[in-house]
Design an enzyme around this catalytic site. Structure first.
Site, short mmCIF file in Angstrom:
data_model
loop_
_atom_site.label_atom_id
_atom_site.label_comp_id
_atom_site.label_asym_id
_atom_site.label_seq_id
_atom_site.Cartn_x
_atom_site.Cartn_y
_atom_site.Cartn_z
N ARG A 1 -9.48 -6.44 -0.54
CA ARG A 1 -8.61 -5.87 0.48
C ARG A 1 -8.43 -6.93 1.57
O ARG A 1 -9.35 -7.71 1.84
CB ARG A 1 -9.20 -4.59 1.11
CG ARG A 1 -9.00 -3.32 0.29
CD ARG A 1 -7.52 -2.93 0.22
NE ARG A 1 -7.28 -1.69 -0.49
CZ ARG A 1 -7.06 -1.58 -1.79
NH1 ARG A 1 -7.10 -2.66 -2.55
NH2 ARG A 1 -6.79 -0.41 -2.34
N GLU B 1 0.10 -13.06 9.57
CA GLU B 1 -0.55 -14.33 9.91
C GLU B 1 -0.58 -15.29 8.72
O GLU B 1 -0.57 -16.50 8.90
CB GLU B 1 -1.99 -14.08 10.37
CG GLU B 1 -2.13 -13.18 11.57
CD GLU B 1 -2.45 -11.76 11.17
OE1 GLU B 1 -3.25 -11.12 11.89
OE2 GLU B 1 -1.90 -11.29 10.16
N HIS C 1 0.57 -7.65 -3.52
CA HIS C 1 -0.25 -6.54 -4.01
C HIS C 1 0.16 -6.12 -5.42
O HIS C 1 0.47 -4.96 -5.68
CB HIS C 1 -0.18 -5.35 -3.05
CG HIS C 1 -1.32 -4.38 -3.24
ND1 HIS C 1 -1.42 -3.19 -2.59
CD2 HIS C 1 -2.43 -4.45 -4.04
CE1 HIS C 1 -2.51 -2.55 -2.95
NE2 HIS C 1 -3.14 -3.30 -3.83
#
Length: 388
Positions: free
Chosen positions: A231, A260, A272
Site C-alpha cells: 500500500r 509526490e 494499481h
C-alpha cells in the site's frame, strides 16, 4: 431469503456460490451482508441486520474494522485469491527497477517523426538506459504470505537471484511452499543490509504505516531499489524522494501512485494494476461469496480479519453462536444461561483472536428467548445468532 448489497461491480461468478435464496444487488436495503472491492465504507451507516462484510481482495483499509467488531459484524477478506496476478506484476516491476525500461519507452516515443533516422538515434541514445541483470543479485522479500512466497520462488527459480526472505508470522502452508533456495532471514535488518532489491508484501496498519522511512532506508545497501506493492501509505514519500535524490536508492517502483511520486526520475508508478486481471477478480469474488454464504448459513468463519477462525459444518441440532469481546468470565455465564433451562450442551467451541472471541454451542433443543436475552446482556457480548 438473504439480502446481499454490492458496493462495486462484482463478478457474476458469485452466483455460483450464492443460490436463489439470495437477493443480490447494489440497491439492496437492510442487507444481511455486503460484498465490496475498493469502495470506502468508513462513513457508511450500518443497519442492524448487517452480519458480515466480504472484501473481494486482501487489503481491508477501506473498511472500519473496529466499528464492525463492536457491532458484531464479521469482516472477511480473500488472501491468496489475487496472489498470482500481483506476483506477476511484481516480477515486471523488479525488471523495471533494475533496467530503466519505463524511461526508455518514454524516451523512444520522443523520436516519433524522425523517419529513417529513428534507428540511428536509438543506437546513439540507448546507453542512458543501461541497467544490470537480475541473475546473481540479491532480492529481499519482506512478508512471505501468498504473494511474497510466489515472488520469492519466481525470483529464485526463474531469474537466478539470491533470495532472502523475512516474515515473523509466516504460516506453515506458506513456509512449505517456499523453494529450498529461498533463505529465511532472522530479522528485517538482515535483509536490508544484504539486498540489492527489496520488495514489501505486508498489510497496512498502524504499525506498518510509514515503515519505509529514513531510518529503514539508512540500513539498506547504497544503490538498492525498493518495490512497494503493499500500500502506498507504508512508505514515507519524502524519505524515499530524499534517498532517490541523494543516490542512496537506485529506484522506487510502486503500484500506488501519489502526486509526490508521479513524473519523478527513478520512480515507476503503476496505476494499481496488481489484481487487475479477469482471473484475479473472479477468484476474489468467488472466495468472498463462499465465505459470506458459509457464515450466513452455518456460522462458519474462515478468513476473517476481526474474528477468529471457526470452521463449522451444518448444524445437526440447534447451534447458538455468540460473538463477544475476549474478556475473562464470559463463557461461564453463556453456558449457565442454557443450563438454567435444563438444556445439555452437546458440544462447545470457543476461539479468540486478539480482542474478539466466538463461542459456539451445539444444543439438542432451542433455548427460550429469555435465555437468549440473558446471554445478550452479558458484558462484552456483541451479537447472538441461532441456527436451526
Amino acid at each position: 431469503m438473504y439480502r446481499i448489497q454490492t458496493l462495486n461491480a462484482i463478478s457474476d461468478i458469485i452466483h455460483t456460490q450464492l443460490n436463489a435464496d439470495y437477493a443480490i444487488s447494489k440497491d439492496e436495503a437492510n442487507p444481511d451482508a455486503i460484498l465490496v472491492r475498493s469502495a470506502a465504507m468508513h462513513e457508511m451507516e450500518f443497519g442492524a441486520d448487517l452480519k458480515a462484510i466480504g472484501r473481494a481482495g486482501a487489503g481491508v483499509n477501506n473498511i472500519p474494522i473496529d466499528r464492525c467488531s463492536k457491532a458484531g459484524i464479521v469482516v472477511f477478506n480473500t488472501p491468496g485469491a489475487n496472489a498470482n496476478a500481483v506476483a506477476e506484476l511484481v516480477m515486471a516491476g523488479l525488471l523495471m527497477s533494475g533496467r530503466n525500461i519505463a524511461g526508455g519507452i518514454d524516451w523512444a516515443k520522443t523520436l516519433k517523426g524522425q523517419g529513417a533516422e529513428v534507428g540511428k538515434l536509438v543506437e546513439k541514445g540507448k546507453s542512458q538506459f543501461v541497467g544490470p541483470e537480475m541473475r546473481g543479485k540479491t532480492l529481499g522479500v519482506i512478508g512471505l504470505g501468498a504473494i511474497g512466497a510466489l515472488v520469492a520462488n519466481a525470483a529464485s527459480r526463474g531469474l537466478g537471484m539470491n533470495v532472502l526472505g523475512y516474515d515473523p508470522f509466516i504460516s506453515v502452508e506458506n513456509a512449505w511452499s517456499l523453494s529450498t533456495s529461498v533463505h529465511h532471514a532472522a530479522s528485517a535488518d538482515e535483509v536490508l543490509a544484504q539486498a540489492d532489491y527489496v520488495t514489501f508484501h505486508i498489510p497496512l496498519n498502524d504499525k506498518t504505516r510509514g515503515s519505509i522511512n529514513a531510518e529503514m532506508i539508512a540500513k539498506m545497501k547504497d544503490g538498492a531499489a525498493i518495490l512497494n506493492f503493499s500500500r502506498g501509505e507504508i512508505a514515507d514519500s519524502q524519505a524515499v524522494i530524499a534517498a532517490l535524490e541523494s543516490g542512496k536508492l537506485r529506484s522506487y517502483v510502486t503500484d500506488f501512485p501519489s502526486d509526490e511520486m508521479l513524473c519523478r526520475d527513478k520512480v515507476v508508478c503503476i496505476p494499481h494494476l496488481g489484481a487487475s486481471t479477469p482471473e484475479s477478480e473472479e477468484n476474489c469474488a468467488r472466495m468472498a461469496a463462499a465465505e459470506i454464504r458459509d457464515y450466513l448459513e452455518t456460522g462458519s468463519i474462515r478468513n476473517s480479519v476481526n474474528f477468529p477462525e471457526v470452521q463449522l459444518g451444518r448444524p445437526e441440532g440447534i447451534r447458538v453462536l455468540v460473538l463477544h469481546e475476549n474478556i475473562p468470565n464470559t463463557i461461564s455465564p453463556i453456558s449457565a444461561a442454557v443450563a438454567r433451562e435444563g438444556i445439555n450442551i452437546d458440544n462447545l467451541v470457543n476461539r479468540s483472536r486478539k480482542d474478539m472471541a466466538v463461542t459456539v454451542m451445539e444444543l439438542p433443543t432451542k433455548p427460550s428467548q429469555a435465555a437468549l436475552d440473558a446471554i445478550a446482556k452479558i458484558p462484552g457480548v456483541v451479537r447472538i445468532r441461532v441456527f436451526e
